[in-house]
Scaffold this active site. Sequence first.
Site, PDB file in Angstrom:
ATOM      1  N   ASP A 232      21.058  11.615   4.975  1.00 24.35           N
ATOM      2  CA  ASP A 232      22.026  12.126   5.950  1.00 24.35           C
ATOM      3  C   ASP A 232      22.098  13.657   5.910  1.00 24.35           C
ATOM      4  OD1 ASP A 232      23.909  11.984   7.910  1.00 24.35           O
ATOM      5  OD2 ASP A 232      25.547  11.392   6.593  1.00 24.35           O
TER       6      ASP A 232
ATOM      7  N   ASN B 280      21.364   3.925  15.628  1.00 22.36           N
ATOM      8  CA  ASN B 280      20.760   5.229  15.949  1.00 22.36           C
ATOM      9  C   ASN B 280      20.108   5.291  17.342  1.00 22.36           C
ATOM     10  OD1 ASN B 280      19.760   6.027  12.519  1.00 22.36           O
ATOM     11  ND2 ASN B 280      21.566   6.679  13.660  1.00 22.36           N
TER      12      ASN B 280
HETATM   13  C1  FPP Z   1      20.538  11.239   9.412  1.00 21.47           C
HETATM   14  O1  FPP Z   1      20.862  12.610   9.580  1.00 21.47           O
HETATM   15  C2  FPP Z   1      19.099  11.059   9.556  1.00 21.47           C
HETATM   16  C3  FPP Z   1      18.488  10.201  10.426  1.00 21.47           C
HETATM   17  C4  FPP Z   1      19.225   9.345  11.369  1.00 21.47           C
HETATM   18  C5  FPP Z   1      17.022  10.120  10.511  1.00 21.47           C
HETATM   19  C6  FPP Z   1      16.273  10.133   9.217  1.00 21.47           C
HETATM   20  C7  FPP Z   1      14.847  10.334   9.518  1.00 21.47           C
HETATM   21  C8  FPP Z   1      14.007  11.118   8.826  1.00 21.47           C
HETATM   22  C9  FPP Z   1      14.343  11.827   7.580  1.00 21.47           C
HETATM   23  C10 FPP Z   1      12.651  11.366   9.345  1.00 21.47           C
HETATM   24  C11 FPP Z   1      11.587  10.387   9.205  1.00 21.47           C
HETATM   25  C12 FPP Z   1      11.635   9.458   8.074  1.00 21.47           C
HETATM   26  C13 FPP Z   1      10.572   9.023   7.414  1.00 21.47           C
HETATM   27  C14 FPP Z   1      10.748   7.915   6.463  1.00 21.47           C
HETATM   28  C15 FPP Z   1       9.238   9.609   7.572  1.00 21.47           C
HETATM   29  P1  FPP Z   1      21.737  13.044  10.836  1.00 21.47           P
HETATM   30  O2  FPP Z   1      20.819  13.354  11.963  1.00 21.47           O
HETATM   31  O3  FPP Z   1      22.743  11.991  11.128  1.00 21.47           O
HETATM   32  O4  FPP Z   1      22.405  14.338  10.321  1.00 21.47           O
HETATM   33  P2  FPP Z   1      23.836  14.900  10.750  1.00 21.47           P
HETATM   34  O5  FPP Z   1      24.848  13.941  10.210  1.00 21.47           O
HETATM   35  O6  FPP Z   1      23.881  16.236  10.091  1.00 21.47           O
HETATM   36  O7  FPP Z   1      23.855  14.977  12.250  1.00 21.47           O
END
Ligand code: FPP
Length: 243
Positions: free
Chosen positions: A24, A72
């Site tokens: 996150d 998501n």
């Molecule tokens: C949450 O941060 C993250 C995600 C929903 C996506 C996670 C994906 C990756 C790290 C990339 C690809 C993964 C792999 C396994 C190659 P957020 O976007 O909710 O952050 P925020 O809360 O700051 O908005």
Amino acid sequence: MSESKKDYFKNGTSVPVHVGVIMDGNGRWAKKRGMPRKYGHREGAKTFRAITRYAKEMGIKYITFYAFSTENWQRPADEVKSIMDLFEKYLDEVRDFVDENIRVRFIGDRSKLNPRLQDKMHRVEEDSKDFDSMTLILAINYGGRDEITHAVKEIAKSVESGQLSPEDITQELIQSRLYTGGIPDVDLIIRPSGEQRLSNFLIWQSAYAEYYFTNILWPDFSKKDLENAVLAYSERNRRFGGV
Ligand code: FPP
């Protein structure tokens, strides 16, 4: 072997068998730098790779990353696309992990993913199925309630066809029908970025898990942070409801 790793064994640290990670804070990390959210996901993917390697070095046997939840899809289409493109890129590179004797598994409802991605996922699972240094589990289009609903439907079908009777339904049977069938319960769940909730991640499997929260945003999460999480876990006294 790093100095700190030697310290682990000196201090008798108990390394969790199965660690779950909620990646996150990518969006906030990018925003702080005036960059688009997808830039944060790109950096988050690099962290994922480094932490996977280090988990193996530390002797963790299973590590599950929450990469994309059933919720998501509500994000803007171009952000969803950039995350899916990253998976695909990393799936191509995951052969590096496979070479390191790491087994790869995916959990979640993959039927809604692009067929090419599904095909790559299947091939990676097949190619790595005999590897045993560590199992890397990627939760993609995963939701804990969705997983339990799926398992209940499967069990209901077995009862309907006469293969099972209601008395056969035990906790072990339910566990075996989850996407994580055959994988031990999660021992430690790490959530960076300051949020302190489970967000539908491994809700059945975390019944006795320990939690580690940190304010660090996922792209900044370092090997030292993983060590700190494991040390915090090791210092806790887990009684599983006993005394
Ligand atoms: C949450 O941060 C993250 C995600 C929903 C996506 C996670 C994906 C990756 C790290 C990339 C690809 C993964 C792999 C396994 C190659 P957020 O976007 O909710 O952050 P925020 O809360 O700051 O908005």
